[in-house]
Design an enzyme around this catalytic site. Structure first.
Site, mmCIF file in Angstrom:
data_model
loop_
_atom_site.group_PDB
_atom_site.id
_atom_site.type_symbol
_atom_site.label_atom_id
_atom_site.label_comp_id
_atom_site.label_asym_id
_atom_site.label_seq_id
_atom_site.Cartn_x
_atom_site.Cartn_y
_atom_site.Cartn_z
ATOM 1 C CG HIS A 17 -27.299 -37.486 19.710
ATOM 2 N ND1 HIS A 17 -28.454 -37.879 19.063
ATOM 3 C CD2 HIS A 17 -26.304 -38.218 19.155
ATOM 4 C CE1 HIS A 17 -28.163 -38.790 18.155
ATOM 5 N NE2 HIS A 17 -26.850 -39.012 18.178
ATOM 6 C CD GLU A 200 -28.983 -40.732 11.989
ATOM 7 O OE1 GLU A 200 -28.850 -41.851 12.520
ATOM 8 O OE2 GLU A 200 -28.025 -39.951 11.794
#
Ligand code: HPA
Ligand code: ZN
Length: 337
Positions: A17, A200
């Protein structure tokens, strides 16, 4: 350096990521601005760094898209990628699956080919110089519409043999995964892997959507999945990999401090978590910095660190035989340490 930090830096690991535009350091921003004759709204590197105080994702994105404006030429993209690989070469990083945001560049007139050719050149050079392998993931900007995502997939057509998958990033709340169901289906039909940022800032419902509507192979962040027991059960049962980003979570106020970070709990629940940097130039640390900070805050044991390292390869898009070699190198390292 402490023994723990030494152990972490030597541990073979992958980064899954990483937004390559988020590795643009302020010094490099000034260098690219100078050589491309672009005016910056900052007088100094210190002034840029002082602007990196974010209270949420959007605060960050506004300054991140502005910073990306200095990237103009194929050489800029190559240099950007190489500078990132030079940093993580010292972090025990062996493999990277990097995101790029083509729309951030094509929308300001930079051809897709300039971006992709530059990044691919940097990746090839990193393999030669540092023996770090890498794969490219094209992210759609979710604050833009479905048609813009389809246009990006069409622009990427000549490069699809060198792009491993597609992802979904940018402003999460208000832009649920379902908005991109059809373009993800088109990507899947072309044989691409699928990932998406979800959970998130957005609710656990967005994680369900990423699974059920987008059919993701991997989940980016996923923190808010922990609010939903049934969802955790599903993620564990599927062996879904989560690309967790501790320093990003801290800087974007997803967690109040690293001691409150859910990484250890994720491992205890049986989730396949990994540790990643997200946007290292903006969030205060590269790959090993994230590992070291979260290990110190949560008191992670060596066995947990080895699990995290293994998850980074088993959750990667490497061929199984390649991943198996890395897994064996982790066992050998942990036994010798
Ligand atoms: N979240 C969403 N979009 C992003 C991020 C992130 O952490 N970094 C770069 N684009
Ligand atoms: Zn991200």
């Amino acid at each position: 350096m402490s023994q723990t930090a030494d152990f972490i830096r030597g541990l073979p690991k992958a980064e899954l990521h990483l937004h390559i535009e988020g590795s643009l350091e302020p010094e490099q921003m000034f260098e690219f601005a100078r050589r491309n004759r672009i005016a910056l709204p900052f007088a100094s590197v210190e002034e840029v760094r002082a602007a990196y105080a974010f209270s949420n994702l959007q605060d960050f994105l506004d300054i991140y898209y502005q910073g990306a404006g200095v990237l103009q030429t194929e050489t800029d993209f190559r240099d950007l990628a190489l500078a990132y690989f030079a940093r993580v070469a010292a972090d025990g990083c062996r493999h990277v699956e990097l995101f790029f945001d083509p729309q951030t560049h094509t929308d300001r007139g930079i051809p897709f080919a300039v971006v992709a050719d530059g990044l691919l050149a940097g990746m090839a050079e990193a393999q030669r110089r540092y023996e770090i392998s890498s794969k490219l993931i094209l992210c759609f900007l979710r604050h833009l519409d479905e048609e813009a995502a389809f246009a990006t997939l069409r622009a990427a057509e000549p490069y699809l043999d060198r792009i491993v998958g597609v992802g979904l990033d940018s402003s999460e709340v208000g832009h649920p995964p379902a908005k991109f169901e059809r373009v993800f289906r088109a990507a899947r039909e072309r044989g691409l892997k699928l990932v998406a940022h979800a959970g998130e800032e957005g609710p656990s419902a967005y994680v369900w959507e990423a699974l059920d509507r987008l059919h993701v192979d991997r989940l980016d962040h996923g923190n808010r999945s922990l609010e939903d027991e049934a969802l955790v059960g599903r993620l564990v049962a599927e062996g879904m990999t989560l690309t967790v980003c501790p320093l990003s979570n801290l800087k974007l106020c997803v967690v109040k401090d690293l001691e409150a970070h859910p990484l250890k709990r994720m491992l205890q629940l049986g989730l396949r978590a990994t540790v990643n940097s997200d946007d290292p130039a903006y969030f205060g640390g590269y790959l090993a910095d994230n590992w070291i900070a979260v290990t110190k805050a949560l008191g992670l044991a060596r066995a947990e660190l080895a699990t995290l390292a293994k998850n980074s390869f088993s959750g990667s898009f490497l061929e199984p035989a390649e991943a198996a070699e890395h897994l064996a190198s982790i066992d050998a390292y942990a036994q010798a340490a």
